[in-house]
Design a protein around this motif. Structure first.
Motif, PDB file in Angstrom:
ATOM      1  N   ASP A 141     -79.838-114.389 -57.773  1.00 39.61           N
ATOM      2  CA  ASP A 141     -79.231-114.542 -56.476  1.00 39.61           C
ATOM      3  C   ASP A 141     -80.023-115.625 -55.743  1.00 39.61           C
ATOM      4  O   ASP A 141     -81.217-115.488 -55.537  1.00 39.61           O
ATOM      5  CB  ASP A 141     -79.287-113.209 -55.739  1.00 39.61           C
ATOM      6  N   SER A 142     -79.342-116.719 -55.403  1.00 39.70           N
ATOM      7  CA  SER A 142     -80.078-117.888 -54.909  1.00 39.70           C
ATOM      8  C   SER A 142     -79.934-118.060 -53.408  1.00 39.70           C
ATOM      9  O   SER A 142     -79.015-117.546 -52.794  1.00 39.70           O
ATOM     10  CB  SER A 142     -79.562-119.153 -55.589  1.00 39.70           C
ATOM     11  N   PHE A 143     -80.859-118.837 -52.850  1.00 43.03           N
ATOM     12  CA  PHE A 143     -80.777-119.231 -51.444  1.00 43.03           C
ATOM     13  C   PHE A 143     -79.999-120.541 -51.375  1.00 43.03           C
ATOM     14  O   PHE A 143     -80.437-121.547 -51.927  1.00 43.03           O
ATOM     15  CB  PHE A 143     -82.170-119.498 -50.869  1.00 43.03           C
ATOM     16  N   TYR A 144     -78.868-120.511 -50.691  1.00 47.07           N
ATOM     17  CA  TYR A 144     -78.052-121.716 -50.583  1.00 47.07           C
ATOM     18  C   TYR A 144     -78.268-122.428 -49.249  1.00 47.07           C
ATOM     19  O   TYR A 144     -78.457-121.787 -48.208  1.00 47.07           O
ATOM     20  CB  TYR A 144     -76.576-121.374 -50.756  1.00 47.07           C
ATOM     21  N   ILE A 145     -78.242-123.770 -49.324  1.00 42.85           N
ATOM     22  CA  ILE A 145     -78.306-124.581 -48.116  1.00 42.85           C
ATOM     23  C   ILE A 145     -76.881-125.001 -47.767  1.00 42.85           C
ATOM     24  O   ILE A 145     -76.441-124.890 -46.633  1.00 42.85           O
ATOM     25  CB  ILE A 145     -79.177-125.845 -48.340  1.00 42.85           C
ATOM     26  N   THR A 146     -76.163-125.498 -48.774  1.00 44.33           N
ATOM     27  CA  THR A 146     -74.721-125.726 -48.665  1.00 44.33           C
ATOM     28  C   THR A 146     -74.131-125.163 -49.951  1.00 44.33           C
ATOM     29  O   THR A 146     -74.860-124.590 -50.759  1.00 44.33           O
ATOM     30  CB  THR A 146     -74.380-127.233 -48.584  1.00 44.33           C
ATOM     31  N   ASP A 147     -72.827-125.350 -50.149  1.00 40.29           N
ATOM     32  CA  ASP A 147     -72.222-124.828 -51.378  1.00 40.29           C
ATOM     33  C   ASP A 147     -72.799-125.506 -52.616  1.00 40.29           C
ATOM     34  O   ASP A 147     -72.768-124.955 -53.706  1.00 40.29           O
ATOM     35  CB  ASP A 147     -70.701-125.038 -51.350  1.00 40.29           C
ATOM     36  N   ASP A 148     -73.301-126.721 -52.435  1.00 36.99           N
ATOM     37  CA  ASP A 148     -73.781-127.480 -53.593  1.00 36.99           C
ATOM     38  C   ASP A 148     -75.271-127.772 -53.591  1.00 36.99           C
ATOM     39  O   ASP A 148     -75.775-128.425 -54.487  1.00 36.99           O
ATOM     40  CB  ASP A 148     -73.001-128.799 -53.703  1.00 36.99           C
ATOM     41  N   ILE A 149     -75.967-127.332 -52.555  1.00 34.94           N
ATOM     42  CA  ILE A 149     -77.417-127.556 -52.488  1.00 34.94           C
ATOM     43  C   ILE A 149     -78.088-126.205 -52.282  1.00 34.94           C
ATOM     44  O   ILE A 149     -77.627-125.388 -51.498  1.00 34.94           O
ATOM     45  CB  ILE A 149     -77.773-128.523 -51.342  1.00 34.94           C
ATOM     46  N   LEU A 150     -79.147-125.981 -53.044  1.00 37.11           N
ATOM     47  CA  LEU A 150     -79.817-124.688 -52.956  1.00 37.11           C
ATOM     48  C   LEU A 150     -81.303-124.857 -53.214  1.00 37.11           C
ATOM     49  O   LEU A 150     -81.746-125.899 -53.720  1.00 37.11           O
ATOM     50  CB  LEU A 150     -79.206-123.703 -53.962  1.00 37.11           C
TER      51      LEU A 150
END
Lengths: 344, 807
Positions: A158-167
């Motif tokens: 389960d990741s930390f997302y910044i945008t839908d395509d950047i994490l």
């Protein structure tokens, strides 16, 4: 005359052994017998009254007496000097149980120490140490590793997302793809990529939203699954000692085929403890994940899987440090309590 | 996935322990996470007959039992249970038993009478039964005596709890697991014969229409009709199987759909036929905003695009995730439509995440269900319900199957697989291994073989997948360990990695501990740090799904982490704290984020507390600005950063009068100083803290890569002390600069050794004392030469610094 010399010798012996209890008194004894006005000196002065035949004879006796007294005094001097030193040393005695004086000694963080050891082992084997951004694109973090969107294996992290395509990268594996892309013409790669990674895990004794991983990748012609086994076995023995044994369990990662979970024999009980708290009696500790690189991963990053093959592995540095140093709560690493840090 | 050993044993002979089976399955890639034994804690519980019952001499409610536990001698046990009678057979916990309820049985006396064990109640054995009578659990009269009670209580089963990997969808079924059990035990398995007696002559196709409007999300939809359905409980054996699989029993129809799902891996759904408007079911995409009344009786709004099953009127449920409310099976149901379909894994995954519902059924669809199992599942369900006498089966299956999948066929060579694994398996052995996964293998030519992969193994598509099958079945442990050979690579770190290592080693040698802190931060941190409101540092990258409110941002400065660590140490009464960290900070290129932010490696740290560790012989002097300055100077020396300027510095988090910067031209190398009192207060730091902050890349730019040591002088040097009276505000560094500038060619360094103001010094003045060293490299310097240089220096400082020579 001879009588007199003998009596001086006797008196001198007596004086040296009894009268002289320190160097000053001994010097007085020397003056008394050998000084300018000393008894033996006086005697020599009276020599000119002796006959020519007697003179050498008495002279010889006087010289013998002088030699004896000088030698007595020299011996006594040495004796008294060593006694005086002994007395002086005795008075200088200190309490050696008082604590020693320390300087502030700084320490490297235990995770740095562990990571350094890992790096050393792989540098010895001719690996490069690569790095990459911690804020990654979805492409490098997942897609280039054969994890398209909606792949169920994404649930594993389960990741930390910044945008839908950047994490925030959830693994150090994206450095694999970035490194492969920098190479052309199926050039060989032997690399590790250590670094911080991020997952949405609650902070507890064995999880942390930020932790440290080391990724490894080897690509060349003719690389086999056996090579992976041999490499990891070497690593684990270097890391945990010659007695460490390794076990591979079949597993699944989208970026490797075949894949394996790698266990090391328990560092606490050596694999023999049924009541061991560290391995819960299983004798094994899960230590890393590995496998032969999936052909899609090779081709996505510009390698030709029909020409080269490879293996990859990944491990958590916190887990290794916990096992190596007997740390039972992962949070200690990020608490930075100096009482903890000072122990390393 | 979990399943009981008993269920497996219906189809295969298992003569090894559950633990052994679990271990072997794990080692072929079917990991068992837990073996749950029903008989846990019952190893010292046996059956025993109450031979004699006498009242307790000292108690009116206790009884003394003489128990026959098959040991020859009778065992005396005191019990307080009211329901025991002579001749009964009961479970007896012997001395040493450690019961599942937590009781440990030891030898003892109850009111003076020896008791060698305990007669057990159902509760004490954790038996899942409804107690007819309070007290001891009474076993049937024909129960053998002196045997383990677990077997007699039906507790000799174990449940395997799997933690299956995402690729092995086939193992989410009993039939799939049987193949693996067969591989690890070498025993064959027998699947049940599945036959249906279609005893309702009507044609299913006339009764129900099955449509697929979204073949991308539903590649197959098969249905069977059941009539004259009699709802009731399912038989005990089926309930036991379901319990072992972790599924609650509901009624015979639902239980059968669940049973078949676990047995074959094909999820199913049952509809009340009479509630299906228009007697048609269609798999279609939901329209945005469409109302869905699901069987949990909640109304959900469709986002649009989810796969739903709709009747003639409206959507009747979220396909594969949750059924509809109106068409649910109820007590009134008499006619049932059974659904066995194949849904798109990604679509199911999205829907089940969106509604937050993960079921046995959605979990299977997400991993991928074998498209060829629908007919078999419908037949199996019909067969089971028919065997229970619970329904009639309508003739025919309505099978809408728009997307056919050709069986996977892979050409491979033994050599390719051996090369990948590093093995040297003969062809016959490898073919033998691959046959175990099922599917036909044929020789294509003298080197190439072809395998038709069984359709349940959707995870096998390429030769590399076959290599894994060979490796896991052959045994990972049997593959020989080798080391790679061939072209080598020059092992190295990057220059930046080496440089950070150098910083780490220098700072630890200077007495600082390395810390590691989280890269997350909080907006209030910027206020606490006194960051100006217009500063870029406040433009931090926000996390869309932060772990909690504490950490919604990614850090733009290391200082907050450093100060939080100092504060934590202070709160734990750790008074001497010296910390540093080299780590990246993150600055967005623009907000909102469209590109990856810029990552910059920074160095920061803090010192506080005693100059020397607390000791019996040393004064407890505290560190100050100059201790930190010394650390920074030493760091620069060790990094070979030379010829930097030292200036008064400005930093929002530092004391305006106690801050310095080291610079190269206009470029700041490092800023350090005493923490600003406002910041100290915000972080609740009650003692003085001195902090530093630098940019690692800038340091690296000016650090000399090479280092050469200087030769030692061959001739003696001359030193002269210079004591000056200067204005109190004069900076020592300015005086020093004048000394250096006027030192002449033999000048070899100056050191300030005393600063004094107070007694014997005029108000507004202070005394500075320097030692100046002169040295010629090629000869012994004369006093006259030293004096001449010294006088020149004195003249210069008198002129430029308003200094007076003190005598």
């Amino acid at each position: 005359m001879e009588e007199k010399i003998l009596s001086i010798r006797r008196a001198a012996r007596e004086a040296v052994s009894s009268d002289a209890t320190n160097l000053k008194e001994l010097d007085a004894v020397r003056v008394r017998f050998l000084g300018k006005k000393g008894e033996l000196t006086q005697l020599l002065r009276g020599m000119n009254q002796l006959s020519a035949e007697e003179r050498p004879k008495v002279g010889k006796l006087v010289n013998e007496a002088r030699a004896e007294i000088e030698s007595l005094i020299a011996d006594k001097t040495a004796e008294l000097k060593s006694k005086e030193l002994a007395d002086k040393l005795a008075t200088e005695s200190i309490d050696i149980t008082l604590p020693g004086r320390h300087a502030h000694a700084g320490r490297l963080h235990p995770l740095t120490l562990t990571l350094n050891r890992v790096k050393e082992i792989f540098l010895q084997m001719g690996y490069t140490v690569e790095d990459g951004p911690e804020v990654e694109t979805d492409y490098y973090n997942f897609e280039a590793l054969n994890l398209p969107k909606d792949h169920p294996a994404r649930d594993m992290q389960d990741s930390f997302y910044i945008t839908d395509d950047i994490l925030l990268r959830s693994q150090t594996s994206p450095v694999q793809a970035r490194t492969m892309e920098r190479h052309k013409n199926n050039e060989p790669i032997r690399m590790i990529a250590p670094g911080r990674v991020y997952r949405r895990d609650d902070y507890d004794a064995s999880h942390s939203p930020m932790f440290t991983q080391v990724e490894g990748l080897v690509i060349d012609k003719g690389i086999t699954f056996g090579d992976l086994k041999g490499t990891l076995e070497y690593f684990l023995k270097q890391m945990f000692g010659e007695k460490a044994r390794m076990r591979l369990r079949p597993s699944f990662f989208p970026f490797t085929e075949p894949s394996a979970e790698v266990d090391v024999s328990c560092v606490m009980c050596g694999g023999h403890g049924t009541d061991c708290k560290v391995c819960r009696g299983s004798g094994w500790l899960e230590i890393l994940g590995a496998g032969s690189v999936h052909p899609d991963v090779l081709s996505m990053s510009g390698y030709d899987p029909s020409v080269v093959s490879g293996f990859a592995f990944g491990m958590g540095i916190e887990r290794i440090a916990m096992l190596k140093y007997g740390v039972d709560d992962l949070r200690l690493f990020y608490d930075n309590d100096v009482r903890f840090l000072n122990q390393f | 996935m979990q399943v009981s050993i008993k269920w497996l044993k219906d189809y295969i002979d298992i003569d090894i322990s559950a633990e052994e089976l679990a271990e072997r399955l794990t080692m072929v890639g079917v990991p068992v996470e837990n073996v749950i034994r029903a008989d846990a804690g019952l190893d010292k519980v046996v059956t025993g007959r109450i031979e004699k019952l006498t009242p307790h001499p000292d108690s009116d409610h206790m009884l003394v039992c003489q128990m026959n536990v098959g040991a020859g001698e009778l065992l005396q046990i005191v019990t307080g249970a009211p329901n025991v009678k002579e001749g009964q057979i009961v479970p007896v916990a012997l001395v040493g038993a450690n019961l599942p309820c937590g009781k440990k049985i030891s030898k003892g006396k109850l009111r003076g009478v020896v008791s060698n064990g305990m007669l057990c109640s159902a509760d004490e054995l954790n038996l899942d039964v409804e107690e007819v009578e309070r007290g001891i659990y009474i076993l049937p009269d024909d129960t053998p005596i002196g045997v383990p009670a677990a077997g007699e209580l039906g507790l000799d089963d174990a449940v395997l709890e799997f933690e299956l990997t995402a690729n092995r969808a086939d193992c989410f079924s009993v039939f799939g697991l049987l193949n693996e059990v067969s591989i690890v035990t070498g025993k064959p398995f027998n699947l049940p014969a599945i036959t249906v007696d279609e005893d309702d002559a009507r044609d299913a196709a006339d009764m129900i229409k099955i449509g697929i409007d979204a073949p991308d999300l539903c590649s197959r939809f098969s249905a069977r009709m059941l009539t004259e359905v009699k709802l009731g409980p399912s038989p005990a054996w089926m309930q036991q199987c379901l319990t072992g699989a972790g599924i609650r029993s509901i009624n015979n129809v639902v239980d059968v759909t669940n049973f078949v799902m676990v047995e074959l891996g094909q999820p199913m759904h049952a509809y009340d036929y009479d509630q299906i408007v228009g007697h048609s079911l269609t798999a279609r995409k939901a329209i945005a905003g469409e109302q869905l009344h699901t069987l949990d009786d909640s109304n959900r709004l469709a986002k649009g695009g989810e796969l739903v099953i709709a009747d003639g009127e409206k959507a009747a449920g979220l396909a594969g995730v949750m059924g509809g409310f109106e068409t649910e099976i109820t007590d009134k149901t008499t006619t049932v439509v059974l659904e066995a379909a194949n849904f798109n894994p990604a679509s199911i995954r999205r829907t089940s995440r969106a509604v937050g519902l993960h079921s046995e059924s959605s979990g299977r669809f997400e991993r991928g269900v074998d498209i060829n199992k629908t007919i078999l599942a419908l037949d199996r369900a019909a067969q089971l319900l028919q065997q229970m006498g619970a329904c009639k089966v309508v003739r025919g299956i309505v099978d809408n199957h728009p997307v056919k999948k050709a069986p996977t066929s892979i050409d491979f060579t033994v050599e390719a697989i051996n090369n990948r694994l590093g093995t040297n398996l003969p062809a016959a052995d490898m073919i033998g291994i691959l046959k175990k996964i099922g599917g036909a293998i044929t020789a294509v030519d003298d080197k190439t073989y072809n395998i038709k992969v069984p359709s349940e193994r959707g995870d096998i598509t390429i030769v590399e997948d076959l290599s894994e099958e060979v490796a896991r079945i052959y045994g990972y442990d049997r593959i020989e360990s080798t080391l790679p050979f061939g072209r080598t690579v020059q092992g190295h770190q990057t220059p930046a990695q080496d440089f950070v290592d150098r910083i780490r080693y220098v700072l630890t040698r200077l007495g600082l501990n390395e810390e590691l802190s989280f890269a997350f931060t909080n907006p209030t941190t910027f206020d606490k740090l006194n960051v100006p409101s217009d500063s870029d540092l406040r433009q931090a990258v926000p996390i869309k799904n932060p772990l909690n409110d504490e950490y919604p941002l990614i850090r733009t400065t290391l200082l907050s982490g450093v100060l939080e660590n100092v504060a934590r140490n202070f709160s734990r009464k750790n008074e001497d704290v010296r910390l540093f960290e080299a780590a990246p900070v993150f600055r967005p290129k623009a907000l909102p984020i469209v590109e990856q932010p810029i990552e910059t490696l920074k160095l920061a740290g803090a010192i506080s507390g005693r100059r020397e560790p607390k000791s019996w012989s040393q004064a407890a002097a505290e560190v100050d600005f100059y201790d930190l300055k010394g650390i920074v100077e030493e760091l620069f020396e060790r990094l070979s950063i030379k010829k930097y300027s030292v200036e008064r510095g400005e930093h929002f988090a530092m004391h305006p009068g106690k801050t310095a910067v080291f610079k190269k031209g206009k470029e700041v190398l490092i800023t350090f100083g005493e923490l600003h009192p406002k910041v100290a207060e915000a972080f609740e730091l009650t003692k003085k803290v001195f902090v530093f902050e630098a940019d690692v890349e800038t340091l690296m730019k000016y650090a000399s890569k090479s280092f050469r040591c200087e030769a030692l002088p061959k001739y003696p040097s001359i030193t002269r002390d210079l004591a000056l009276l200067v204005d109190y505000d004069t900076a020592a560094g300015d005086v020093e600069k004048v000394i250096v500038k006027n030192g002449g060619k033999n000048f070899d360094g100056v050191m300030l050794f005393d600063v004094y103001a107070g007694k014997n010094i005029a108000d507004g003045k202070k005394s500075l004392a320097f030692t100046i060293k002169f040295q010629a490299i090629d000869r012994t310097l004369t006093d006259a030469e030293a004096d001449e240089a010294f006088d020149r220096i004195v003249a210069a400082v008198e002129k430029d610094c308003n200094a007076q020579l003190r005598s």
